[in-house]
Motif scaffolding. Structure first.
Motif, mmCIF file in Angstrom:
data_model
loop_
_atom_site.group_PDB
_atom_site.id
_atom_site.type_symbol
_atom_site.label_atom_id
_atom_site.label_comp_id
_atom_site.label_asym_id
_atom_site.label_seq_id
_atom_site.Cartn_x
_atom_site.Cartn_y
_atom_site.Cartn_z
ATOM 1 N N PHE A 29 24.771 26.209 96.379
ATOM 2 C CA PHE A 29 24.103 27.039 95.375
ATOM 3 C C PHE A 29 24.428 26.543 93.960
ATOM 4 O O PHE A 29 23.533 26.365 93.131
ATOM 5 N N LYS B 126 22.767 23.211 93.265
ATOM 6 C CA LYS B 126 21.314 23.353 93.158
ATOM 7 C C LYS B 126 20.934 24.001 91.823
ATOM 8 O O LYS B 126 19.999 23.560 91.146
ATOM 9 N N LYS B 127 21.680 25.052 91.446
ATOM 10 C CA LYS B 127 21.343 25.780 90.221
ATOM 11 C C LYS B 127 21.652 24.968 88.976
ATOM 12 O O LYS B 127 20.882 24.941 88.020
ATOM 13 N N TYR C 106 23.350 21.694 103.695
ATOM 14 C CA TYR C 106 22.689 22.140 102.467
ATOM 15 C C TYR C 106 23.067 21.289 101.248
ATOM 16 O O TYR C 106 22.229 20.613 100.672
ATOM 17 N N VAL D 148 14.459 31.437 104.683
ATOM 18 C CA VAL D 148 15.369 32.085 103.732
ATOM 19 C C VAL D 148 16.422 31.134 103.177
ATOM 20 O O VAL D 148 16.474 30.872 101.981
ATOM 21 N N ARG E 210 15.464 28.100 101.038
ATOM 22 C CA ARG E 210 14.894 28.493 99.749
ATOM 23 C C ARG E 210 15.996 28.688 98.722
ATOM 24 O O ARG E 210 15.848 28.350 97.556
ATOM 25 N N ILE E 211 17.090 29.309 99.182
ATOM 26 C CA ILE E 211 18.171 29.653 98.252
ATOM 27 C C ILE E 211 19.113 28.487 98.026
ATOM 28 O O ILE E 211 19.470 28.168 96.893
ATOM 29 N N PHE E 212 19.492 27.837 99.120
ATOM 30 C CA PHE E 212 20.577 26.875 99.009
ATOM 31 C C PHE E 212 20.121 25.415 99.042
ATOM 32 O O PHE E 212 20.941 24.516 98.960
#
Lengths: 542, 542
Positions: free
Chosen positions: A238, A241-242, A289, A503, A506-508
Motif C-alpha cells: 500500500f 503504491k500510494k 503485491y 478487491v 485494486r487496493i494493493f
C-alpha cells in the motif's frame, strides 16, 4: 554482509584502536565465507556436494586447525549465539523462502502442507519424546526432567529447511519442492512454538485441560503470526503504491521492503508470536503485491538481494556449525563416556527416521484421498523422497538445544553435555550423510527432464499480462457445489482469486494492475528476463 | 537490514525468551527508519529538505518524546557506539561512493582532489588546532592537553561526505560533485589518519624529526591503504572472471562482491591502515573491472543493493545522531555553564568556516594554474560552492569526538563534556543550517540544465562498446612531451589507458572485454537501461 558479528564487538572496545584478536577473527571468518562460495561453486559441479556440506567441512577443518594452533584450547572464532541466529541469520533465509516460493504450488497444496507441517510435526514430536523417555532413561545419563525429554522431542522434530532447499530444485520437481519446503517452514514454526510452550507450561503433571490450553495456544499463535505477516506485506504494498516513488527511487523501494520485512519479524518477537511464520507470510504477500508495484530495477534487485543475503546467511550457519562442532569444552565433559554419547546419537537418529516415517506415509494416504487427479497425488516414490528429504537436522535444532541445555554457551553437567554433543553429532551426520544421499536419491526416484522439457508453460503461467487480466488462467472453469466437496482447495482457490482480482489488487496493486511500464520499449523476452521466468528457456545469458 | 543493532544484543540474553525492552527498542528503531524514508520522500519534493535532515529532525523529536516518557532519564534507545559506526555503517557508505563515482571525472581531477583532500585538510587542521589553542585556553574549560587541541583540529577537519552527497547531484554538476565528493573521501581518510597519529605519537614536544616521521607515516598509510583496496578489487575481478559462474549465479556473484569489499575494509583495520581509503578504492576497482565480469542481473542488483545499503546506513546515522543529541547525561554536566558551551560551539563554527576558506581559495588558484582549458578551471562561483558544501560536519566528527573525550560513551569531566556537547551542536547546526542553505546556493551559483540538456554524451561516454574497443574515446589524440608538462594529468591518463587496454583488462576483464552477452536479444536501449546511463534520457520508467 556484516550480519551479526556482534559477538566480536562485545569483546572489542573500539575498532580505531581495537583488540587485535577480534579483528583477526572477523577477517578469518569473512575470508572463510569467500572460500566456501568459491569452493562450493567448484565442488557443486559434482552430483554429490553442495554449498552447505562444503561449508560444514571447511568449518570443521578450520576448527581442527584452530584447535591445533591454540594447543587444544578452542576451536571457535565466534561463540555460538542464539541471538545471532534468530535475529540476524534466520529472518533473511525464511523471508527469502516466502518471497521466492511459487505461490501457485504452495497454495494448491496448502492443506497437505499444513497437514504435514503441523500434524506431522506433532506426531514426530510425540514419537521422539516417548522414544527418548523409553530409551534414554535406561541409559543413566544424568538428571533429565520430563521437560527435557519433551524439549528433545521438539528439538529433533525441527527439519532443516535450509539444507533441503539446496538439494531439491523448484524447477525440476515443483510439487515435491513446494511440499517439502512448505512443510519445512511450517515445521520450523511448529517446533519453535512447541519448544516455547514446553518451557512456559508446567508439564510435570499433564492433564486434558493443559493439553487443550496447549492446543489453543498453538492455533492462536499460528493464526496471529500469519495475520501479522500478511498485514506487514500489505502495508508495504500500500505504501509503495500510494507514494509512487519516482523512477530513480529503486534504492528507497528496496530499503523500505527490507525494513518492513524485518519489522514484521521483530514485531512477531515483540508479541511472542512465531516470527518464522510471520516473516514467511510477509515474503509471500510482498512477492504477490508489493513486488509488482516497484520499478523494474527494484524487481531484479529485490529478487537477487534477498536471495544473496539468504545464501550468505545459510553459508554462515553451516560454516559456523562446522566450526562449533569441534569446540573442546563440550567434548571434554563427555570424554569419559564415549559409548553413551554414541549410543544416544544413534538412538536419536533412529527415532528421527521412525518419527518421520510415522507421519509421512499415513498423512500422504490421507492427502491422496482428497485429490481427484492422479497428477496431484503423492505416489510412493514421492512419499519416500519427502520422508528422506526431511531427515536432515540443522541450525534450528542446534539453537534450540543450546537454549535448553546450556547456560550462555557453556556446558558443565554430564547429561546436558551429552545432549549437546549428541545434537551436534546428529546434525553433522544427518546433514552430511543424509544430505549427500538425497541428490542421488531424488535423481533415482524422480527422473528429471520429462516434466521439464515439454510443457514448461504448465507450471510457469504466462507472465506478461495486460492491464487487469487475471493471472489465474489455469483450470479456470466454473465451480459447482459438488466440486467444492470433492476438491475443497480448488474451490477455495477459485473464490480467493475472484476476491483478489475484485478487491485486493485494486487496493494493493499486483500483477497487471500497477505495473509501471505501460508502453515501454522493453520487449517480451526482456520482460520475461526481468520477471525471471526461466533462464534456461530464454537464453539471454549464455 | 540488521546492520549493527549489536548494542541491543549485548543487553538481551536470548531472544526466545528475551528481554522485552530491547525488542521494543529494536522495533521502534526499525519503524523510525521506515518513517524517515517515507517522510523524507514526501518532504524531499520541496527544495529545502533532504533525507538526512528529516532523519535528524525525526531523531531529535523521538529523543524528546523518550525523554518525556522516561521522566528525563534517557533520550536514547541505543547507545552511540563507534564500532557500530566504523564496522557496520561507514563501510557500505564509502564503498558505495567508490562504486558509483564517475571514474572519468574522479581521475581527471585526481591531482586537484588530492590537493584539496590531503593538503587542504592539513591546512584546515592546523588553523583549527591553533585557533582552538588560542581561544579555548582563555575560556578556562577544564584540563585540555596539547593532544586534545590537536584532536579537536582533526575532529573538525572531517567534512561530512554523506550529507554532501545528498545535496549535490552527480548528473547536474559533475565537476563539482567529483571535486567535493572526492575531497570528502580523502578528507575523511586524512582526518582519521591524523587523529590516529595524534593518539599514537607523543606530541608534547614537537620537533622536526617527529614532524617528518608524522608525514612519512601519513604517506605510508595512504599508499598502502590504496594498494590494498586496489588489490582486493582486482582479486574479485579475477576470481569472478576465472570461475565464470553459470548464468544462474547472480546470488553468488553479489555475495562474493559484498564479502570481498568487506574483507578489504577489515584487512585494512587489521593492518592499522585507513580502511576508508581502502574500501573506497576497492569500490572504484570493482566498478571498473569486476562489474563488467558479472551477469546483467548482477549488474543491476549490485548497483542498487550497494546504494540501498548505503542509503539505509546514512539514514541510520542521522536518525541516531539526532536521537543521541538529546542525551541528558552530557547536558547535565554543562548545565551550569551554558555560556561557555555556546561560546565554544560558536568559536569552532567560526574556525571551521575560516579553516576551509584558507585552503579552498588558494588551492583552487594553484589548481587553475595547471589547467589549460577554461572548462576545467574552478571559477570563483565553483570555489564558493566547494567552500560551502564542505562546511557540514557529521558522523565521523561525532565518532572521533566520542573516541577522544569519553570513556565508553559516558562523560564526567567538565572539559570533556563541553567538547562533546559542542561537537553535537556543531554537527546539528552545520548539518541543518548549512545543509538547508546548500541546495538553494548551488541552484543560485550553478544554474542547472545548461550542461544537462545539450551534450549528455560529453560526460556520459558511449557505453555500448564492441569487443575490445577502448572506452577512452574522448580527447584521444597523440601526446607529446611538451603536453606532458602542460597537462600532466592528461598525459598520465593517456599512458594509463594504454596500459589498461593492453594488460589490465586482458587479465581482469572490464568493459567490452568480458561482457557476457555477445549476441543477446537485449537491444541498445535496454543495455543503456541496465548500465544505468541516464534514466531521464531513456524514459523506460515513467
Amino acid at each position: 554482509m556484516a550480519l551479526g558479528l556482534n559477538t566480536m564487538l562485545e569483546k572489542s572496545e573500539t575498532l580505531l584502536g581495537s583488540d587485535h584478536a577480534s579483528v583477526v577473527s572477523m577477517n578469518l571468518f569473512v575470508a572463510l565465507l569467500c572460500a566456501c562460495i568459491v569452493l562450493g561453486h567448484l565442488l557443486g559441479k559434482t552430483r554429490w556436494m553442495n554449498e552447505s556440506i562444503t561449508a560444514l567441512i571447511i568449518g570443521s577443518c578450520t576448527g581442527i586447525v584452530i584447535l591445533l594452533i591454540s594447543g587444544g584450547k578452542s576451536s571457535r572464532i565466534l561463540v555460538f549465539s542464539e541471538d545471532l541466529f534468530f535475529i540476524y541469520l534466520l529472518p533473511p533465509i525464511i523471508f527469502n523462502a516466502g518471497f521466492q516460493v511459487k505461490k501457485k504450488h504452495f497454495f494448491r497444496n496448502f492443506m497437505t502442507i499444513m497437514l504435514f507441517g503441523a500434524i506431522g510435526t506433532l506426531i514426530s514430536f510425540v514419537i521422539i519424546s516417548l522414544g527418548a523417555i523409553h530409551f534414554l532413561e535406561k541409559m543413566n545419563i544424568g538428571d533429565l526432567t520430563i521437560s527435557d525429554y519433551l524439549a528433545i522431542g521438539a528439538i529433533f522434530s525441527a527439519t532443516d529447511s535450509v539444507c533441503t532447499l539446496q538439494v531439491l530444485k523448484q524447477e525440476e520437481t515443483p510439487l515435491l519442492y513446494s511440499l517439502v519446503f512448505g512443510e519445512g517452514v511450517v515445521n520450523d514454526a511448529t517446533s519453535v512454538v512447541l519448544f516455547n510452550a514446553i518451557q512456559r507450561f508446567d508439564l510435570t503433571h499433564i492433564n486434558s485441560a493443559i493439553a487443550l490450553e496447549f492446543a489453543g495456544n498453538f492455533f492462536y499463535l499460528f493464526i496471529l503470526s500469519t495475520a501479522l505477516g500478511v498485514a506487514a506485506g500489505l502495508l508495504s504494498a500500500f505504501v509503495i503504491k500510494k507514494l509512487y516513488f519516482e523512477s530513480h527511487a529503486t534504492n528507497r523501494e528496496v530499503a523500505l521492503m527490507m525494513l518492513l520485512a524485518y519489522l514484521s519479524y521483530m514485531l512477531a518477537e515483540l508479541f511472542h508470536l512465531s516470527s518464522i511464520l510471520t516473516v514467511f507470510f510477509c515474503g509471500i504477500v510482498m512477492s504477490h503485491y508489493t513486488w509488482h508495484n516497484v520499478t523494474d530495477k527494484s524487481k531484479i534487485t529485490t529478487r537477487h538481494t534477498f536471495a544473496a543475503l539468504s545464501f550468505l546467511a545459510e553459508i554462515f550457519i553451516f560454516l559456523y556449525v562446522g566450526m562449533d562442532a569441534l569446540d573442546i569444552e563440550k567434548w571434554d565433559v563427555v570424554r569419559n563416556s564415549p559409548g553413551q554419547s554414541i549410543g544416544v546419537s544413534s538412538i536419536l537418529l533412529g527415532l528421527i527416521l521412525l518419527g518421520r516415517a510415522a507421519f509421512v506415509f499415513p498423512l500422504s494416504f490421507l492427502s491422496n484421498l482428497t485429490k481427484s487427479s492422479t497428477d496431484e497425488r503423492i505416489d510412493w516414490k514421492k512419499q519416500v523422497t519427502i520422508w528422506w528429504a526431511g531427515l536432515m537436522r540443522g541450525a534450528v535444532s542446534m539453537a534450540l538445544a543450546y537454549n535448553q541445555f546450556t547456560t550462555s554457551g557453556h556446558t558443565k553437567l554430564l547429561g546436558n553435555a551429552i545432549m549437546i554433543t549428541s545434537t551436534i553429532s546428529v546434525v553433522l551426520f544427518s546433514t552430511v550423510v543424509f544430505g549427500l544421499l538425497t541428490k542421488p536419491l531424488v535423481k533415482h526416484l524422480q527422473p528429471p527432464s520429462k516434466r521439464l522439457t515439454t510443457p514448461i508453460s504448465s507450471f510457469h503461467e504466462p507472465l506478461i499480462s495486460s492491464q487487469g487480466q487475471s493471472e489465474y488462467n489455469i483450470d479456470d472453469h466454473p465451480i459447482s457445489l459438488g466440486m467444492f466437496w470433492n476438491t475443497p482447495s480448488r474451490a477455495i482457490h477459485h473464490y480467493w482469486r475472484t476476491f483478489d482480482d475484485a478487491v485486493m489488487r485494486r487496493i494493493f496493486g499486483g500483477r497487471g494492475v500497477s505495473e509501471r511500464v505501460p508502453g515501454s520499449p522493453i520487449d517480451t523476452s526482456v520482460r520475461l528476463w526481468i520477471e525471471d521466468v526461466d533462464n534456461k528457456e530464454i537464453h539471454i545469458e549464455p
